[in-house]
Design a protein around this motif. Structure first.
Motif, PDB file in Angstrom:
ATOM      1  N   THR A  34       0.694  -1.343   0.205  1.00 50.39           N
ATOM      2  CA  THR A  34      -0.062   0.089   0.271  1.00 50.39           C
ATOM      3  C   THR A  34       0.902   1.284  -0.020  1.00 50.39           C
ATOM      4  N   LEU A  38       0.097   3.908  -2.745  1.00 49.83           N
ATOM      5  CA  LEU A  38      -0.190   5.142  -2.237  1.00 49.83           C
ATOM      6  C   LEU A  38       1.364   6.271  -2.981  1.00 49.83           C
ATOM      7  N   ARG A  39       2.368   5.869  -3.075  1.00 48.71           N
ATOM      8  CA  ARG A  39       4.247   6.880  -3.571  1.00 48.71           C
ATOM      9  C   ARG A  39       2.844   6.940  -4.638  1.00 48.71           C
ATOM     10  N   ASP A  60       1.824   9.910   9.541  1.00 44.77           N
ATOM     11  CA  ASP A  60       0.301   9.380  10.249  1.00 44.77           C
ATOM     12  C   ASP A  60       0.003   8.105   8.663  1.00 44.77           C
ATOM     13  N   VAL A  62      -3.033   6.857   6.446  1.00 43.26           N
ATOM     14  CA  VAL A  62      -4.346   7.866   6.095  1.00 43.26           C
ATOM     15  C   VAL A  62      -5.713   6.870   6.651  1.00 43.26           C
ATOM     16  N   GLY A  88       2.466  -4.354   3.756  1.00 46.26           N
ATOM     17  CA  GLY A  88       1.917  -2.753   4.473  1.00 46.26           C
ATOM     18  C   GLY A  88       0.189  -1.859   5.271  1.00 46.26           C
ATOM     19  N   ARG A  91      -3.237  -1.918   8.462  1.00 51.84           N
ATOM     20  CA  ARG A  91      -2.672  -1.728   9.748  1.00 51.84           C
ATOM     21  C   ARG A  91      -3.186  -1.086  10.469  1.00 51.84           C
ATOM     22  N   GLN A  95      -8.933  -2.388   9.458  1.00 49.28           N
ATOM     23  CA  GLN A  95      -8.931  -2.811   8.411  1.00 49.28           C
ATOM     24  C   GLN A  95      -8.404  -3.710   8.056  1.00 49.28           C
ATOM     25  N   ARG A 162      13.256   9.567   1.429  1.00 50.27           N
ATOM     26  CA  ARG A 162      11.472   9.645   0.492  1.00 50.27           C
ATOM     27  C   ARG A 162      11.660  10.072   2.579  1.00 50.27           C
ATOM     28  N   ARG A 173       5.952   7.339  13.072  1.00 54.01           N
ATOM     29  CA  ARG A 173       5.622   6.157  12.215  1.00 54.01           C
ATOM     30  C   ARG A 173       5.974   5.213  12.954  1.00 54.01           C
TER      31      ARG A 173
END
Ligand code: AMP
Length: 223
Positions: A34, A38-39, A60, A62, A88, A91, A95, A162, A173
């Motif tokens: 994920t 997302l990136r 954070d 999403v 990922g 999480r 989910q 990153r 994180r």
């Protein structure tokens, strides 16, 4: 084994991406990370990317409703018929519940959640030296340097740090992981799906442990 529906669990920097790439090549199963999805969405400025960007920059998570649909959709595709590797996701407990619901609807079940275990100190050391290319290939300046400094061995793109691998964001994180994701260890343990892997060795050592574990799961299924 008829299907291999795997979840990779573990703190940021535990090596889920490295191991996920190897598993994908070895097992020829689709790999859904994920963070990478997302990136890519942020880079392409899609609606998903716009919704996710601020959260990601802060380190954070999403919101569940933003990410659940992304994975639910992929699990129903032809390419995921024989199995998949999730990295990922899930999480949060929300989910995990959405995933369980989706699997029920598809008449399938999760094979195992592999927890790659490493300490906070190790995470900080690893993430600080991590370099990634825009396509998600991962290197480390100390442990896994690319052949040519600053350039991806796989696709030739420029390697970068990153934003969320900066020290203050790494700490945040990790806090998010402890608070929101670590409860999934108990969640999958209670359901008999948790398998622990020591993540402190070299990528080859960790991969060997994972392969041994998958072989055991196969034997248990056939017994
Ligand atoms: P990763 O590459 O897996 O460390 O993910 C990078 C960032 O993407 C995370 O810090 C979150 O902001 C976001 N992200 C990735 N996967 C999820 C998820 N399953 N739920 C919420 N946020 C996520």
């Amino acid at each position: 084994m008829s299907e291999l529906n795997l979840i990779l669990l573990g703190p940021p920097g535990s090596g889920k991406g490295t191991q996920g790439e190897r598993l994908q090549a070895d097992l020829e199963l689709p790999y859904y990370a994920t963070g990478n999805i997302l990136r890519a969405a942020v880079r392409e400025q899609t609606e998903l990317g716009k919704q996710a960007k601020e959260y990601m920059d802060r380190g954070d998570l999403v919101p569940d409703e933003v990410i659940i649909g992304v994975i639910a959709e992929r699990l129903g595709t032809h390419e995921a018929e024989d199995g998949f590797i999730l990295d990922g996701f899930p999480r949060t407990v929300g989910q995990a519940e959405a995933l369980a619901e989706r699997m029920r609807a598809l008449g399938r079940r999760i094979t195992a959640a592999l927890l790659i275990d490493v300490s906070d100190e190790e995470v900080i050391r690893r993430l600080g030296g991590r370099r990634t290319c825009p396509n998600g290939h991962v290197f480390h300046i100390e442990f896994d340097p690319p052949e040519k400094e600053g350039v991806c061995d796989v696709c030739g793109e420029q390697l970068i740090v990153r934003d969320d691998d900066k020290p203050e964001v790494i700490r945040h994180r990790l806090e998010q992981y402890r608070e929101k994701t670590e409860p999934l260890v108990g969640y999958y343990d209670e359901r008999g799906l948790l398998e622990r892997v020591d993540g402190t060795g070299s990528p080859d050592d960790v991969y060997e442990s994972i392969r041994a574990l998958l072989a055991t799961l196969r034997m248990e299924e056939e017994a």
